[in-house]
Design an enzyme around this catalytic site. Sequence first.
Site, PDB file in Angstrom:
ATOM      1  N   ASP A  96      35.083  42.089  45.402  1.00 13.57           N
ATOM      2  CA  ASP A  96      34.531  43.329  45.924  1.00 13.57           C
ATOM      3  C   ASP A  96      32.719  43.210  45.662  1.00 13.57           C
ATOM      4  O   ASP A  96      32.203  43.747  46.429  1.00 13.57           O
ATOM      5  CB  ASP A  96      34.981  44.872  45.301  1.00 13.57           C
ATOM      6  CG  ASP A  96      34.624  44.569  43.935  1.00 13.57           C
ATOM      7  OD1 ASP A  96      34.104  43.753  43.254  1.00 13.57           O
ATOM      8  OD2 ASP A  96      35.002  45.850  43.302  1.00 13.57           O
ATOM      9  N   ARG A 101      33.703  52.047  43.736  1.00 16.76           N
ATOM     10  CA  ARG A 101      33.849  51.460  44.986  1.00 16.76           C
ATOM     11  C   ARG A 101      33.515  52.174  46.260  1.00 16.76           C
ATOM     12  O   ARG A 101      32.967  53.178  45.883  1.00 16.76           O
ATOM     13  CB  ARG A 101      35.468  50.945  45.370  1.00 16.76           C
ATOM     14  CG  ARG A 101      36.072  50.161  44.173  1.00 16.76           C
ATOM     15  CD  ARG A 101      35.578  48.653  44.187  1.00 16.76           C
ATOM     16  NE  ARG A 101      35.766  48.144  45.695  1.00 16.76           N
ATOM     17  CZ  ARG A 101      37.092  47.538  45.949  1.00 16.76           C
ATOM     18  NH1 ARG A 101      37.958  47.341  45.068  1.00 16.76           N
ATOM     19  NH2 ARG A 101      37.357  47.327  47.124  1.00 16.76           N
ATOM     20  N   TYR A 151      38.144  47.162  35.228  1.00 15.06           N
ATOM     21  CA  TYR A 151      38.670  46.085  34.509  1.00 15.06           C
ATOM     22  C   TYR A 151      39.033  46.302  33.090  1.00 15.06           C
ATOM     23  O   TYR A 151      38.035  46.883  32.577  1.00 15.06           O
ATOM     24  CB  TYR A 151      37.717  45.059  34.555  1.00 15.06           C
ATOM     25  CG  TYR A 151      37.449  44.356  35.918  1.00 15.06           C
ATOM     26  CD1 TYR A 151      38.106  43.381  36.234  1.00 15.06           C
ATOM     27  CD2 TYR A 151      36.377  44.746  36.589  1.00 15.06           C
ATOM     28  CE1 TYR A 151      37.964  42.681  37.633  1.00 15.06           C
ATOM     29  CE2 TYR A 151      36.054  44.080  37.936  1.00 15.06           C
ATOM     30  CZ  TYR A 151      37.077  43.241  38.528  1.00 15.06           C
ATOM     31  OH  TYR A 151      36.946  42.460  39.422  1.00 15.06           O
ATOM     32  N   PRO A 198      35.983  37.325  36.882  1.00 14.44           N
ATOM     33  CA  PRO A 198      35.230  38.311  37.905  1.00 14.44           C
ATOM     34  C   PRO A 198      34.504  39.081  37.104  1.00 14.44           C
ATOM     35  O   PRO A 198      33.629  39.893  37.964  1.00 14.44           O
ATOM     36  CB  PRO A 198      36.732  39.295  38.210  1.00 14.44           C
ATOM     37  CG  PRO A 198      37.805  38.827  37.589  1.00 14.44           C
ATOM     38  CD  PRO A 198      37.450  37.788  36.421  1.00 14.44           C
TER      39      PRO A 198
END
Length: 648
Positions: free
Chosen positions: A77, A271, A280, A363
């Site tokens: 993302d 987001r 996370y 990530p």
Amino acid sequence: MQFHLNGFRTGNPEIAEPSEQDKTSFNPDSLANEVDVLVIGCGPAGLTLAAQLAAFPDIKTQIVDQRPGPLLLGQADGVACRTMEMFEAFGFSERVLKEAHWINETTFWKPDDTCENKIARHGRIQDVEDGLSEFPHVVLNQARVHDFYLEVMRNSANRLQPHYSRRLLGVHVDGAVCSAYAAPSHPVTVSLERIDPAHQGQIETVKARYVVGCDGARSAVRQFLGRVLRGDSANQAWGVMDVLAVTNFPDIRMKALIQSAHEGSIVLIPREGGYLVRIYVELDKLKEDERVAGRNITLDRLIAAAQRILRPYTLEVKEVAWWSVYEIGQRLCDKFDDVPDADVAHRPPHIFIAGDACHTHSPKAGQGMNVSMQDTFNLGWKLAAVLLRRCAAKILHTYSAERQGIAKELIDFDREWVKMLSAPLKSSTDGEGVDPAEVQRYFVKHGHYTAGTATKYKPSLISAEPSHQHLAKGLVIGMRFHSAPVIRLADAKPVRLGDASKADGRWRIFAFADAQAPSARTSRVRGLCEFFADSPQSPVRRYTPATADIDAVIDVRAVFQQGHRELNIDAMPQFLLPTKGRYALRDYEKMFCPDLKGNTDVFDLREIDRELGCVVVVRPDQYVANVLPLDAYADLSAFFAGFMLPAA
């Protein structure tokens, strides 16, 4: 954007006129027997490459994927500033900016000094430093990035579309290619199996000049090459989930790094859309050689871990859009093509790997998708230049040489960053571990890495030695062209200078003028224009086909020191007002002046020598290739002669 060059057209100017290739419409039920480039994989790396190659009507490209159709929900993302600059070159940066969530600030949380079982904010910083890029760091679902690339491909002259439901069975290279540059025309044979129900088990064979494996961390192309991902694991399990949740955590719409005393850490990423958030969550330490799948970690456990770390704040998860658990590892291939080191001098590569097929990251730093796309943005123009006979095939060796080194640097950074996030916290009773303040300092210090602007290619045949770097200290050879605001002379429009570099395979030469007026006969920039226009040694004349527009291969732009109202366009060098197209129309968009409102003069921002000026050569992937004096005609000619082929 420019259009109507070869006649007035109605409709969407982003849709190109169909090419000869497109006259036989796309057929998802069959592949061509022969192609110039076969791309394996429709991830970010594969689509970046396909979209770039789609810009060339004379190049026959096909892209295949094992999935049954386009990606609907992606795992990646984060979109770095440098990636946004690249999206501008493809023409969809504004759409990403409108839809994405902007990461403007990052906050840091640690155990409360008065009660270690609670967290408290201890830092808040600007996410991207001022002046680093003209674009922000944003967050957008990977699937939407794919959608934008697919639209670029559909709108191209060849109307390129992927062929789905194809599994790679084998890759064979003609033995003759292993001994010389004079290889067979289509030396790579690829076998694919149809896996869609209507054609289950059907075998297809494609012959290609070049094959690029963008097929992920379990890459079949890499395995056929005999390349191996080597590296290590941090022996640390993490979970990730995209959730819609009700919470009283105050920084839920900020990027946040949260370290608790005893429950682990969270990296929180808001987001797009205003409600969704990615979390996370640090989970268990793993034993040597243990796989996270063996822990049978459930979604409920992941949510509970996040709730414990966020205390005293609450988190009530209403919906989970996607979740996963994984172990952290950083791995890298020693080369990204099919040529052994001992054979580099004897033959060019014909098979390449890119993205996760040749390097994997955690990530945490948001590098995976970004670095993968930069891999194939580096490769695409080189393949096009060789296929169009603009450049010698030896430039293809620079792909692995450049990108493998960059991947190693980023993995080293990623390894240290993950180590800091997973380490126990230093306390008054335990001097070991990491101080939360160190985490914040490391994040700030390495902001160029996370923004994607730290890449610096070493000197090579397409990246010169910095002999004249002092003429433009802020436009560093080997690094991306750092754009700046300017005013276009012809229409007084404020623009970003870097936006002139599109994903069209052309080289750019920016001539930053000397102190003299460009209308003066003694002006160095005027002399340069006369050299480009008239000299047999001019790289513009030497490498541009006689039937093509003068800027078809090398696009020359000039930036003057005077304000735009001080110059008369009819007194400028005629080379900067080229006639183009079927009607010999003039192109008025080659000349720029500084934006003198505020402190935005490009000559000051990029530390360009005002007395002497300079030439800045920019590669098709937006990286600075050379900086030279305005009158260094022989050096400029010699640079291009090192890798380009004279026009037929």
